[in-house]
Motif scaffolding. Structure first.
Motif, PDB file in Angstrom:
ATOM      1  N   HIS A 153      61.104  66.725   7.863  1.00 54.82           N
ATOM      2  CA  HIS A 153      61.687  67.978   8.357  1.00 54.82           C
ATOM      3  C   HIS A 153      63.193  67.979   8.112  1.00 54.82           C
ATOM      4  N   ASP A 154      63.799  69.156   8.185  1.00 54.60           N
ATOM      5  CA  ASP A 154      65.253  69.277   8.066  1.00 54.60           C
ATOM      6  C   ASP A 154      65.882  68.901   9.398  1.00 54.60           C
ATOM      7  N   THR A 155      67.014  68.173   9.345  1.00 58.37           N
ATOM      8  CA  THR A 155      67.667  67.677  10.552  1.00 58.37           C
ATOM      9  C   THR A 155      69.040  68.305  10.758  1.00 58.37           C
ATOM     10  N   LYS A 188      66.801  65.660   5.074  1.00 60.51           N
ATOM     11  CA  LYS A 188      65.368  65.768   5.293  1.00 60.51           C
ATOM     12  C   LYS A 188      64.956  64.379   5.758  1.00 60.51           C
ATOM     13  N   THR A 193      70.696  66.420   2.342  1.00 64.17           N
ATOM     14  CA  THR A 193      70.512  67.731   1.721  1.00 64.17           C
ATOM     15  C   THR A 193      71.814  68.509   1.663  1.00 64.17           C
TER      16      THR A 193
END
Length: 142
Positions: free
Chosen positions: A114-116, A121, A139
């Motif tokens: 998931h994106d943090t 990621k 990212t």
């Protein structure tokens, strides 16, 4: 080259800061990027009054080696949790996802990719041999 580094990530139960001080004093370690749970976004489940001073993340340099350090969030139990995980740092998110899925196929995903909030990621899994892995790919430019 997609995998940039393999770094041990060591977890403590509220004693990470004392451990860092010991490693600095006895091994000449240098601590970088120390963040506390109190600095996490307000939406973070771990940002609670009892966790605010706990170490969420720190990088420790010991000679030319590096390890990451964190306190486990105080959520009423860390029984059964590994206190050491291996963190793979990638420079290609698609390659990271392929390798994550390949290792997860015979293991157990503990946190889906998931994106943090730290601009990466990220995901975690336990492989079929019980080894805990963290997958991270920046990212955003730091």
């Amino acid at each position: 080259m997609s995998i940039k580094n393999l770094t041990p990530y060591v977890f403590f139960d509220g004693t990470a800061e004392k451990a860092l001080q010991l490693y600095e004093r006895t091994l000449g370690a240098k601590t970088e990027g120390l963040q506390r749970y109190g600095e996490a976004p307000e939406t973070s489940k771990a940002r609670t009054p009892q966790n605010k001073d706990r170490v969420m993340h720190a990088c420790v340099l010991i000679g030319e080696a590096r390890m990451m350090v964190s306190d486990v969030p105080n959520e009423g139990g860390s029984a059964g949790r590994s206190n050491i995980e291996l963190c793979l740092d990638f420079d290609d998110a698609e390659d990271m996802a392929r390798k994550f899925e390949a290792l997860a196929a015979t293991g157990e995903v503990t946190m889906a990719l998931h994106d943090t909030f730290w601009g990466a990621k990220f995901g975690t899994l336990v492989d079929q041999f019980g080894i805990h892995w963290m997958f991270n790919c920046a990212t955003q430019a730091k």
